[in-house]
Design a protein around this motif. Sequence first.
Motif, PDB file in Angstrom:
ATOM      1  N   ILE A  47       0.835  -1.200   0.000  1.00  0.00           N
ATOM      2  CA  ILE A  47       0.000   0.000   0.000  1.00  0.00           C
ATOM      3  C   ILE A  47       0.871   1.253   0.000  1.00  0.00           C
ATOM      4  O   ILE A  47       0.643   2.198  -0.758  1.00  0.00           O
ATOM      5  CB  ILE A  47      -0.940   0.010   1.225  1.00  0.00           C
ATOM      6  N   SER A  48       1.916   1.242   0.863  1.00  0.00           N
ATOM      7  CA  SER A  48       2.776   2.418   1.006  1.00  0.00           C
ATOM      8  C   SER A  48       3.939   2.352   0.024  1.00  0.00           C
ATOM      9  O   SER A  48       4.970   1.737   0.297  1.00  0.00           O
ATOM     10  CB  SER A  48       3.313   2.498   2.444  1.00  0.00           C
TER      11      SER A  48
ATOM     12  N   GLY B  53       1.156   5.258  -4.455  1.00  0.00           N
ATOM     13  CA  GLY B  53       0.116   4.665  -3.610  1.00  0.00           C
ATOM     14  C   GLY B  53      -0.417   3.350  -4.138  1.00  0.00           C
ATOM     15  O   GLY B  53      -0.824   3.246  -5.293  1.00  0.00           O
TER      16      GLY B  53
ATOM     17  N   LEU C 233      -3.160   1.703  -3.054  1.00  0.00           N
ATOM     18  CA  LEU C 233      -4.613   1.740  -3.232  1.00  0.00           C
ATOM     19  C   LEU C 233      -4.983   2.476  -4.520  1.00  0.00           C
ATOM     20  O   LEU C 233      -5.921   2.096  -5.220  1.00  0.00           O
ATOM     21  CB  LEU C 233      -5.272   2.416  -2.026  1.00  0.00           C
TER      22      LEU C 233
ATOM     23  N   THR D  63       0.942  -5.976   2.968  1.00  0.00           N
ATOM     24  CA  THR D  63       1.180  -4.692   3.639  1.00  0.00           C
ATOM     25  C   THR D  63       1.242  -4.852   5.153  1.00  0.00           C
ATOM     26  O   THR D  63       0.859  -5.899   5.691  1.00  0.00           O
ATOM     27  CB  THR D  63       0.056  -3.714   3.261  1.00  0.00           C
TER      28      THR D  63
ATOM     29  N   SER E 183      -0.378  -2.577   6.956  1.00  0.00           N
ATOM     30  CA  SER E 183      -1.576  -1.861   7.407  1.00  0.00           C
ATOM     31  C   SER E 183      -2.703  -2.814   7.810  1.00  0.00           C
ATOM     32  O   SER E 183      -3.170  -3.621   7.009  1.00  0.00           O
ATOM     33  CB  SER E 183      -2.090  -0.925   6.308  1.00  0.00           C
TER      34      SER E 183
ATOM     35  N   ASP F 214      -5.441  -1.349   9.063  1.00  0.00           N
ATOM     36  CA  ASP F 214      -6.549  -0.404   9.114  1.00  0.00           C
ATOM     37  C   ASP F 214      -7.747  -0.931   8.329  1.00  0.00           C
ATOM     38  O   ASP F 214      -7.627  -1.297   7.162  1.00  0.00           O
ATOM     39  CB  ASP F 214      -6.091   0.938   8.532  1.00  0.00           C
TER      40      ASP F 214
ATOM     41  N   ASP G 222     -10.257   0.587   7.082  1.00  0.00           N
ATOM     42  CA  ASP G 222     -10.582   1.376   5.892  1.00  0.00           C
ATOM     43  C   ASP G 222      -9.699   0.979   4.709  1.00  0.00           C
ATOM     44  O   ASP G 222     -10.155   0.960   3.568  1.00  0.00           O
ATOM     45  CB  ASP G 222     -10.410   2.873   6.182  1.00  0.00           C
ATOM     46  N   ASP G 223      -8.423   0.674   4.989  1.00  0.00           N
ATOM     47  CA  ASP G 223      -7.524   0.236   3.914  1.00  0.00           C
ATOM     48  C   ASP G 223      -7.996  -1.092   3.331  1.00  0.00           C
ATOM     49  O   ASP G 223      -7.964  -1.295   2.110  1.00  0.00           O
ATOM     50  CB  ASP G 223      -6.091   0.092   4.434  1.00  0.00           C
TER      51      ASP G 223
ATOM     52  N   THR H 211     -11.270  -0.480   1.350  1.00  0.00           N
ATOM     53  CA  THR H 211     -10.975   0.291   0.134  1.00  0.00           C
ATOM     54  C   THR H 211     -10.292  -0.586  -0.904  1.00  0.00           C
ATOM     55  O   THR H 211     -10.637  -0.541  -2.099  1.00  0.00           O
ATOM     56  CB  THR H 211     -10.075   1.506   0.462  1.00  0.00           C
ATOM     57  N   ALA H 212      -9.327  -1.376  -0.450  1.00  0.00           N
ATOM     58  CA  ALA H 212      -8.613  -2.261  -1.385  1.00  0.00           C
ATOM     59  C   ALA H 212      -9.575  -3.235  -2.058  1.00  0.00           C
ATOM     60  O   ALA H 212      -9.534  -3.428  -3.277  1.00  0.00           O
ATOM     61  CB  ALA H 212      -7.518  -3.021  -0.635  1.00  0.00           C
TER      62      ALA H 212
ATOM     63  N   TYR I 224      -5.822  -9.664   0.617  1.00  0.00           N
ATOM     64  CA  TYR I 224      -5.239  -8.703   1.540  1.00  0.00           C
ATOM     65  C   TYR I 224      -4.534  -9.498   2.629  1.00  0.00           C
ATOM     66  O   TYR I 224      -5.168 -10.242   3.381  1.00  0.00           O
ATOM     67  CB  TYR I 224      -6.318  -7.804   2.141  1.00  0.00           C
TER      68      TYR I 224
END
Length: 213
Positions: free
Chosen positions: A58-59, A63, A65, A84, A86, A88, A90-91, A94-95, A103
């Motif tokens: 992700i980072s 970006g 995402l 990743t 992350s 989170d 929301d991540d 969103t993904a 993920y």
Amino acid sequence: MTSRIRVAVVDDHPLFREGVTRSLSEIEGFEIVAEGSSKDDATGIAQSLGPDVMLMDISMPGGGLEAIPAILEVAPSQKIIMLTVSEDGDDVTTALDRGATGYVLKGVGASALAEVIRTVASGERYVAPTLSAKLLSTKGPAQPGKSGLVATLTPREKEVLHLVAAGMSNKHVAIELDLQEKTVKHHMTQIMTKLGVANRTEAAMVLRDAREL
């Protein structure tokens, strides 16, 4: 002889990227076809090489995402696994909403990552069980009318959905219920159709909402 799964690894940390590449190269059935470190690299690799599965952070520059829709625009069938740190929620959502097919957190071992890649390459979605549990424990807006649809599922479909909601892949659900994996896939297709959802995570969330009624 079974064909190898062609994998691309996109991450802007060279040591991590090289570690993943080396680990997968040592596991039978995988071929690393490309490496990259940015959104532009990922888009170019998808367009020119069309790997079976792309692992992407992700980072990274551009970006991760933001890279998902760009990749799918040039290669609509590209399977993407976000790899990743992350956690989170929301991540994650969103993904998945943008079209990622998996993920996974970077703490995963090589053999477990290989199994995830096989799962996604076969056409399934995958979200790390710890993240699935976190998403389901986070109270979000209920989907009006959908919770009641759980009652329309057959007893076997409910069994399958409960195991999927617990984070199991189709393969492990099949083992648990002593079914063929293709039978589990058929059940999941029926479940998603009946619940009016697009993926396994949404189906699990409908089950969560039904439990809270």
